[in-house]
Design a protein around this motif. Structure first.
Motif, PDB file in Angstrom:
ATOM      1  N   ASP A   1     -59.976 -11.049 -43.106  1.00  0.00           N
ATOM      2  CA  ASP A   1     -58.696 -10.351 -43.190  1.00  0.00           C
ATOM      3  C   ASP A   1     -57.940 -10.560 -41.888  1.00  0.00           C
ATOM      4  O   ASP A   1     -58.558 -10.654 -40.824  1.00  0.00           O
ATOM      5  CB  ASP A   1     -58.921  -8.855 -43.435  1.00  0.00           C
ATOM      6  CG  ASP A   1     -57.664  -8.102 -43.843  1.00  0.00           C
ATOM      7  OD1 ASP A   1     -56.652  -8.745 -44.194  1.00  0.00           O
ATOM      8  OD2 ASP A   1     -57.705  -6.865 -43.821  1.00  0.00           O
ATOM      9  N   SER A   2     -56.605 -10.630 -41.965  1.00  0.00           N
ATOM     10  CA  SER A   2     -55.832 -10.856 -40.751  1.00  0.00           C
ATOM     11  C   SER A   2     -54.367 -10.475 -40.938  1.00  0.00           C
ATOM     12  O   SER A   2     -53.672 -11.058 -41.763  1.00  0.00           O
ATOM     13  CB  SER A   2     -55.909 -12.329 -40.337  1.00  0.00           C
ATOM     14  OG  SER A   2     -55.089 -12.574 -39.216  1.00  0.00           O
ATOM     15  N   SER A   3     -53.911  -9.496 -40.155  1.00  0.00           N
ATOM     16  CA  SER A   3     -52.481  -9.180 -40.154  1.00  0.00           C
ATOM     17  C   SER A   3     -51.706 -10.299 -39.465  1.00  0.00           C
ATOM     18  O   SER A   3     -50.557 -10.553 -39.792  1.00  0.00           O
ATOM     19  CB  SER A   3     -52.217  -7.843 -39.454  1.00  0.00           C
ATOM     20  OG  SER A   3     -52.477  -7.913 -38.071  1.00  0.00           O
ATOM     21  N   TYR A   4     -52.344 -10.983 -38.520  1.00  0.00           N
ATOM     22  CA  TYR A   4     -51.703 -12.134 -37.869  1.00  0.00           C
ATOM     23  C   TYR A   4     -51.375 -13.205 -38.910  1.00  0.00           C
ATOM     24  O   TYR A   4     -50.277 -13.755 -38.913  1.00  0.00           O
ATOM     25  CB  TYR A   4     -52.603 -12.736 -36.775  1.00  0.00           C
ATOM     26  CG  TYR A   4     -52.687 -11.916 -35.512  1.00  0.00           C
ATOM     27  CD1 TYR A   4     -51.601 -11.817 -34.640  1.00  0.00           C
ATOM     28  CD2 TYR A   4     -53.857 -11.249 -35.172  1.00  0.00           C
ATOM     29  CE1 TYR A   4     -51.676 -11.072 -33.472  1.00  0.00           C
ATOM     30  CE2 TYR A   4     -53.941 -10.507 -34.007  1.00  0.00           C
ATOM     31  CZ  TYR A   4     -52.844 -10.424 -33.158  1.00  0.00           C
ATOM     32  OH  TYR A   4     -52.935  -9.680 -32.000  1.00  0.00           O
ATOM     33  N   ASP A   5     -52.340 -13.494 -39.805  1.00  0.00           N
ATOM     34  CA  ASP A   5     -52.102 -14.500 -40.841  1.00  0.00           C
ATOM     35  C   ASP A   5     -51.000 -14.069 -41.810  1.00  0.00           C
ATOM     36  O   ASP A   5     -50.261 -14.898 -42.325  1.00  0.00           O
ATOM     37  CB  ASP A   5     -53.388 -14.792 -41.619  1.00  0.00           C
ATOM     38  CG  ASP A   5     -54.416 -15.557 -40.796  1.00  0.00           C
ATOM     39  OD1 ASP A   5     -54.089 -16.011 -39.674  1.00  0.00           O
ATOM     40  OD2 ASP A   5     -55.566 -15.681 -41.272  1.00  0.00           O
ATOM     41  N   ARG A   6     -50.890 -12.766 -42.063  1.00  0.00           N
ATOM     42  CA  ARG A   6     -49.833 -12.258 -42.951  1.00  0.00           C
ATOM     43  C   ARG A   6     -48.487 -12.176 -42.236  1.00  0.00           C
ATOM     44  O   ARG A   6     -47.452 -12.006 -42.873  1.00  0.00           O
ATOM     45  CB  ARG A   6     -50.216 -10.884 -43.499  1.00  0.00           C
ATOM     46  CG  ARG A   6     -51.331 -10.924 -44.534  1.00  0.00           C
ATOM     47  CD  ARG A   6     -51.526  -9.589 -45.205  1.00  0.00           C
ATOM     48  NE  ARG A   6     -51.870  -8.516 -44.290  1.00  0.00           N
ATOM     49  CZ  ARG A   6     -53.097  -8.262 -43.839  1.00  0.00           C
ATOM     50  NH1 ARG A   6     -54.113  -9.028 -44.229  1.00  0.00           N
ATOM     51  NH2 ARG A   6     -53.327  -7.259 -43.024  1.00  0.00           N
TER      52      ARG A   6
ATOM     53  N   VAL B   1     -63.058 -15.907 -41.438  1.00  0.00           N
ATOM     54  CA  VAL B   1     -62.082 -14.813 -41.486  1.00  0.00           C
ATOM     55  C   VAL B   1     -62.156 -14.097 -42.831  1.00  0.00           C
ATOM     56  O   VAL B   1     -62.230 -14.735 -43.874  1.00  0.00           O
ATOM     57  CB  VAL B   1     -60.661 -15.365 -41.264  1.00  0.00           C
ATOM     58  CG1 VAL B   1     -59.614 -14.259 -41.400  1.00  0.00           C
ATOM     59  CG2 VAL B   1     -60.552 -16.045 -39.914  1.00  0.00           C
TER      60      VAL B   1
ATOM     61  N   HIS C   1     -57.220  -9.375 -36.402  1.00  0.00           N
ATOM     62  CA  HIS C   1     -57.815 -10.544 -37.039  1.00  0.00           C
ATOM     63  C   HIS C   1     -59.279 -10.177 -37.247  1.00  0.00           C
ATOM     64  O   HIS C   1     -60.001  -9.935 -36.282  1.00  0.00           O
ATOM     65  CB  HIS C   1     -57.670 -11.744 -36.099  1.00  0.00           C
ATOM     66  CG  HIS C   1     -58.034 -13.047 -36.688  1.00  0.00           C
ATOM     67  ND1 HIS C   1     -57.251 -13.690 -37.609  1.00  0.00           N
ATOM     68  CD2 HIS C   1     -59.113 -13.841 -36.474  1.00  0.00           C
ATOM     69  CE1 HIS C   1     -57.820 -14.842 -37.936  1.00  0.00           C
ATOM     70  NE2 HIS C   1     -58.947 -14.945 -37.269  1.00  0.00           N
TER      71      HIS C   1
ATOM     72  N   SER D   1     -52.632 -14.141 -30.579  1.00  0.00           N
ATOM     73  CA  SER D   1     -54.042 -14.308 -30.933  1.00  0.00           C
ATOM     74  C   SER D   1     -54.886 -13.881 -29.739  1.00  0.00           C
ATOM     75  O   SER D   1     -54.388 -13.763 -28.636  1.00  0.00           O
ATOM     76  CB  SER D   1     -54.355 -15.756 -31.318  1.00  0.00           C
ATOM     77  OG  SER D   1     -54.225 -16.582 -30.184  1.00  0.00           O
TER      78      SER D   1
ATOM     79  N   TYR E   1     -63.115 -10.985 -38.710  1.00  0.00           N
ATOM     80  CA  TYR E   1     -63.970 -12.106 -39.082  1.00  0.00           C
ATOM     81  C   TYR E   1     -65.427 -11.766 -38.837  1.00  0.00           C
ATOM     82  O   TYR E   1     -65.764 -10.765 -38.213  1.00  0.00           O
ATOM     83  CB  TYR E   1     -63.567 -13.378 -38.337  1.00  0.00           C
ATOM     84  CG  TYR E   1     -63.427 -13.216 -36.847  1.00  0.00           C
ATOM     85  CD1 TYR E   1     -64.412 -13.648 -35.980  1.00  0.00           C
ATOM     86  CD2 TYR E   1     -62.299 -12.612 -36.298  1.00  0.00           C
ATOM     87  CE1 TYR E   1     -64.289 -13.482 -34.623  1.00  0.00           C
ATOM     88  CE2 TYR E   1     -62.171 -12.445 -34.939  1.00  0.00           C
ATOM     89  CZ  TYR E   1     -63.179 -12.878 -34.104  1.00  0.00           C
ATOM     90  OH  TYR E   1     -63.056 -12.706 -32.750  1.00  0.00           O
TER      91      TYR E   1
END
Length: 191
Positions: A115-120, A113, A105, A41, A107
């Motif tokens: 969209d986030s590739s970290y969350d995926r 937020v 990430h 992050s 936001y």
């Protein structure tokens, strides 16, 4: 333009691979970020800084206040960014439509937020010139492993048309790390 081979990245372990180009340059370039340099992050305003105030949709005032921060660079186009981690000294930088791999990430200035590739839990790959203008401008100036927070004004993002979930002319923030640039193919000569 460099010659390329396709590199299929599957899962996190592929990101730990490094490839070097021993071409005509005396310097070996690193095309993929080693695992120990990967961010999980990025703090958008730095450890000790607070977000500039955003009153409604007064994005101009937001960018003016953000530009006053000593750790923020503002380009001629109006793109603003803060470097969270420098890229590798011998890290490759994308050229034109070369494929890049990033973690990001996305936001709004209020912290919500979209969209986030970290969350995926996985990176994303795309041509370096195939995204919004603010990303295109920033990517061409980054080296592998570099991590930045981008503060992108609406005219360098989705402009007056917006897109589903993103209002027209909205300022967008992205924490982004360039984790890979497509490595050139090995050149072989006929004997």
């Amino acid at each position: 333009m460099r010659a390329f081979k396709t590199i299929a990245l599957t899962g996190f372990s592929a990101l730990a691979l490094t490839a070097c180009n021993a071409g005509t340059d005396s310097e070996d370039l690193v095309y993929n970020c080693p695992a120990d340099q990967m961010f999980t992050s990025i703090t958008p305003y730095g450890e000790d800084a607070e977000a500039p105030a955003l009153e409604g949709t007064d994005y101009d005032a937001y960018h003016t206040a953000n530009a006053e921060r000593s750790d923020v660079t503002t380009t001629a186009s109006g793109l603003q960014y803060r470097v969270a981690q420098e890229g590798l000294d011998n890290g490759a930088s994308p050229e034109g439509g070369e494929m890049v791999t990033v973690h990001y990430h996305g936001y709004f200035p209020d912290g919500s937020v979209f969209d986030s590739s970290y969350d995926r839990g996985e990176t994303i790959q795309f041509p370096a010139n195939g995204v919004i203008q603010g990303w295109v401008e920033s990517l061409q100036d980054m080296k592998v492993c570099e991590a930045r927070t981008l503060y992108i004004p609406g005219d360098l993002a989705y402009g007056p048309q917006g897109r589903p979930g993103i209002p027209a002319n909205a300022t967008l923030l992205f924490n982004v790390q360039l984790t890979g640039v497509e490595a050139p193919a090995t050149v072989t000569t006929a004997e």
